[in-house]
Design a protein around this motif. Sequence first.
Motif, PDB file in Angstrom:
ATOM      1  N   GLU A  77     -45.176  20.507  -7.136  1.00 17.27           N
ATOM      2  CA  GLU A  77     -45.751  20.171  -8.399  1.00 17.27           C
ATOM      3  C   GLU A  77     -45.914  18.600  -8.467  1.00 17.27           C
ATOM      4  O   GLU A  77     -46.820  17.681  -8.887  1.00 17.27           O
ATOM      5  CB  GLU A  77     -45.340  20.421  -9.602  1.00 17.27           C
ATOM      6  N   SER A  78     -44.660  17.818  -8.151  1.00 13.30           N
ATOM      7  CA  SER A  78     -44.463  16.376  -8.323  1.00 13.30           C
ATOM      8  C   SER A  78     -44.803  15.615  -7.256  1.00 13.30           C
ATOM      9  O   SER A  78     -45.278  14.313  -7.486  1.00 13.30           O
ATOM     10  CB  SER A  78     -42.920  15.960  -8.847  1.00 13.30           C
ATOM     11  N   LEU A  79     -44.820  16.135  -5.989  1.00 12.88           N
ATOM     12  CA  LEU A  79     -45.195  15.252  -4.635  1.00 12.88           C
ATOM     13  C   LEU A  79     -46.402  15.569  -4.069  1.00 12.88           C
ATOM     14  O   LEU A  79     -47.010  14.744  -3.338  1.00 12.88           O
ATOM     15  CB  LEU A  79     -43.979  15.504  -3.695  1.00 12.88           C
ATOM     16  N   LEU A  80     -47.023  16.863  -4.306  1.00  7.56           N
ATOM     17  CA  LEU A  80     -48.296  17.418  -3.533  1.00  7.56           C
ATOM     18  C   LEU A  80     -49.447  17.236  -4.651  1.00  7.56           C
ATOM     19  O   LEU A  80     -49.115  18.158  -5.713  1.00  7.56           O
ATOM     20  CB  LEU A  80     -48.218  18.438  -2.911  1.00  7.56           C
ATOM     21  N   THR A  81     -50.430  16.499  -4.571  1.00  8.81           N
ATOM     22  CA  THR A  81     -51.427  16.973  -5.717  1.00  8.81           C
ATOM     23  C   THR A  81     -52.339  18.270  -5.455  1.00  8.81           C
ATOM     24  O   THR A  81     -52.072  18.823  -4.367  1.00  8.81           O
ATOM     25  CB  THR A  81     -52.767  15.816  -5.411  1.00  8.81           C
ATOM     26  N   GLU A 110     -36.044  27.886  -4.330  1.00 11.72           N
ATOM     27  CA  GLU A 110     -37.478  28.236  -4.700  1.00 11.72           C
ATOM     28  C   GLU A 110     -37.846  27.393  -5.825  1.00 11.72           C
ATOM     29  O   GLU A 110     -38.639  26.840  -5.980  1.00 11.72           O
ATOM     30  CB  GLU A 110     -37.573  29.796  -4.906  1.00 11.72           C
ATOM     31  N   ASP A 111     -37.112  27.390  -6.882  1.00  7.72           N
ATOM     32  CA  ASP A 111     -37.446  26.438  -8.102  1.00  7.72           C
ATOM     33  C   ASP A 111     -37.557  24.981  -7.565  1.00  7.72           C
ATOM     34  O   ASP A 111     -38.389  24.405  -8.247  1.00  7.72           O
ATOM     35  CB  ASP A 111     -36.213  26.599  -9.150  1.00  7.72           C
ATOM     36  N   LEU A 112     -36.684  24.630  -6.944  1.00  8.24           N
ATOM     37  CA  LEU A 112     -36.505  23.085  -6.358  1.00  8.24           C
ATOM     38  C   LEU A 112     -37.837  22.841  -5.713  1.00  8.24           C
ATOM     39  O   LEU A 112     -38.595  21.902  -6.018  1.00  8.24           O
ATOM     40  CB  LEU A 112     -35.433  22.662  -5.812  1.00  8.24           C
ATOM     41  N   ALA A 113     -38.146  23.723  -4.816  1.00 11.85           N
ATOM     42  CA  ALA A 113     -39.286  23.712  -3.976  1.00 11.85           C
ATOM     43  C   ALA A 113     -40.664  23.718  -4.744  1.00 11.85           C
ATOM     44  O   ALA A 113     -41.743  22.818  -4.386  1.00 11.85           O
ATOM     45  CB  ALA A 113     -39.468  24.820  -2.847  1.00 11.85           C
ATOM     46  N   ASP A 123     -53.834  20.182   0.958  1.00 14.56           N
ATOM     47  CA  ASP A 123     -53.989  21.744   1.355  1.00 14.56           C
ATOM     48  C   ASP A 123     -52.462  21.477   2.030  1.00 14.56           C
ATOM     49  O   ASP A 123     -52.240  22.638   2.591  1.00 14.56           O
ATOM     50  CB  ASP A 123     -54.957  21.497   2.587  1.00 14.56           C
ATOM     51  N   ARG A 124     -51.573  20.840   1.614  1.00 10.05           N
ATOM     52  CA  ARG A 124     -50.142  21.057   2.271  1.00 10.05           C
ATOM     53  C   ARG A 124     -49.440  21.808   1.011  1.00 10.05           C
ATOM     54  O   ARG A 124     -49.779  21.923  -0.091  1.00 10.05           O
ATOM     55  CB  ARG A 124     -49.419  19.813   2.336  1.00 10.05           C
ATOM     56  N   THR A 125     -48.325  22.574   1.570  1.00  9.11           N
ATOM     57  CA  THR A 125     -47.390  23.216   0.726  1.00  9.11           C
ATOM     58  C   THR A 125     -46.097  23.412   1.396  1.00  9.11           C
ATOM     59  O   THR A 125     -46.128  23.073   2.324  1.00  9.11           O
ATOM     60  CB  THR A 125     -48.251  24.724   0.595  1.00  9.11           C
ATOM     61  N   ILE A 126     -45.185  23.378   0.229  1.00  8.30           N
ATOM     62  CA  ILE A 126     -43.849  23.803   0.412  1.00  8.30           C
ATOM     63  C   ILE A 126     -43.562  25.324   0.739  1.00  8.30           C
ATOM     64  O   ILE A 126     -43.786  26.303  -0.383  1.00  8.30           O
ATOM     65  CB  ILE A 126     -42.923  23.177  -0.419  1.00  8.30           C
ATOM     66  N   ILE A 127     -43.100  26.011   1.670  1.00  5.30           N
ATOM     67  CA  ILE A 127     -42.967  27.264   1.882  1.00  5.30           C
ATOM     68  C   ILE A 127     -41.274  27.498   1.897  1.00  5.30           C
ATOM     69  O   ILE A 127     -40.617  26.731   2.654  1.00  5.30           O
ATOM     70  CB  ILE A 127     -43.575  27.890   3.304  1.00  5.30           C
ATOM     71  N   VAL A 128     -40.827  28.355   1.140  1.00 10.59           N
ATOM     72  CA  VAL A 128     -39.355  28.828   1.187  1.00 10.59           C
ATOM     73  C   VAL A 128     -39.217  30.179   1.785  1.00 10.59           C
ATOM     74  O   VAL A 128     -39.688  31.057   1.515  1.00 10.59           O
ATOM     75  CB  VAL A 128     -38.943  28.658  -0.352  1.00 10.59           C
TER      76      VAL A 128
END
Length: 134
Positions: free
Chosen positions: A11-15, A3-6, A19-24
Motif C-alpha cells: 500500500e505504501s510503496l506501490l501505487t 503478510e501484514d508487513l507485506a 502492475d507489481r505486487t508483493i507475494i508472500v
Amino acid sequence: YIEDLASDLQESLLTTQSDRTIIVKAPDVIWPSEKVMTLGVILTELVTNAIKHGAGDVTITLVAASEGGGELTVEDEGSGFPEDFQLGDGKGLGSRLVTSLIRPEEGSIVIDRSTSYGRVVLSFTSSWRHDARK
C-alpha cells in the motif's frame, strides 16, 4: 506478521496503477518477540530495495526448518545485482543496516547470484525463531 508487513509495504510503496505486487509464501511460525522488530526492519529494507531497484513482482519466501532455523528470501523479477555489489559495502544506509542486524552466530544474509534476477537470502539458526508446531 510477514503478510501484514507485506500488505503495508504494498500500500505504501506501490501505487494502485502499478502492475507489481508483493507475494508472500510462508507457513505459520512463531517468532521470539525480541526478533520481530529486527525481522521487520530487514524485510522492509529488502522489499523497498527490490521495488526501487528491481522489476516485476517481489516475492517473500520463508522456509522454516523443523529444528527452528530456516531461510527467508526476498526476490524480484529484475536483472539482478551488479557483479561488484556487496551487501553492506555500498553508500546506502539500508544495506549496511541490514547486514549489521545479523550476528554471525545467528545467521547470515547474502545475495544469491545463482539466479538471473535479484535474490537476497537470510539464513537463520534456531536461536532466531521457534516453530509454532512445537
